[in-house]
Scaffold this motif. Structure first.
Motif: not given
Length: 206
Positions: A75-79, A85-87
């Motif tokens: 799953t790509p991380t963003s934000g 980190l949570g993703q």
């Protein structure tokens, strides 16, 4: 030549397995320190660096098995950093890669080191009569695996016999062991469902 290529592949994957274990160890340590800013950034970077290692294992498995192996994308991380980190922590792909790199260090190395060790043992046994006089052993020789003595009277027979057994085992076991490692890799890293556009690849190595 095919078995020599597979032996070379086994050596390369063994090196990658050791490097992967070092990487995953650093990733776990960074994860324990992820409550700090530096630890969080290190974990994100090291977790992302794991994917090339697992992809290399997966591509090698595809070449050995002669087919494509679909895998579940991360799953790509963003934000912001905390959100990313949570993703990453909640992504099953992160933990799958970590689990594979740890498991592969034990099972993968055990399987992959057998072909090169058998080949080197056979080569050493074949060269034993040639370099016997340079070994610096007395005329009484030395014990081999505590079973029998190798001395100046039987070094030729022992060397040829051990070389024949080692090369025979190497010839028979190398394709089977590389295929076993590829099947395990596909089972651990591949997607549970085959991709709709599944296309078989020509078999490069068996």
């Amino acid at each position: 030549m095919r078995r020599l290529r597979l032996t070379g592949l086994a050596i390369g994957l063994s090196v990658v397995s050791v490097l992967g274990f070092v990487l995953v160890t650093c990733t776990v340590v960074a994860g324990l320190l992820s409550f700090t800013v530096i630890g969080a950034f290190l974990f994100l970077g090291l977790a992302a660096a794991q994917r090339p290692f697992t992809d290399l294992h997966l591509r090698s498995a595809e070449k050995v098995l002669g087919r494509s192996i679909p895998r579940t994308p991360r799953t790509p991380t963003s934000g912001g950093p905390l959100r990313r980190l949570g993703q990453a922590l909640s992504d099953t792909g992160t933990w799958r890669d970590i689990a594979f790199l740890v498991f592969n260090t034990v099972s993968g190395l055990t399987i992959l080191l057998v072909p090169p060790l058998l080949f080197l043992h056979g080569l050493g046994a074949l060269l034993l009569p040639v370099f016997w006089n340079t070994l610096g052993v007395s005329q009484h020789g030395f014990p081999y695996m505590t079973r029998f003595w190798v001395n100046s009277g039987n070094e030729l027979q022992v060397g040829l016999g051990l070389a024949a057994v080692s090369f025979l085992l190497w010839f028979v076991l190398t394709p089977a062991l590389l295929r076993l490692n590829a099947v395990i890799t596909a089972a651990l890293l591949g997607s549970s469902a085959a991709a709709p556009g599944f296309v078989s690849r020509p078999q490069v190595a068996r």
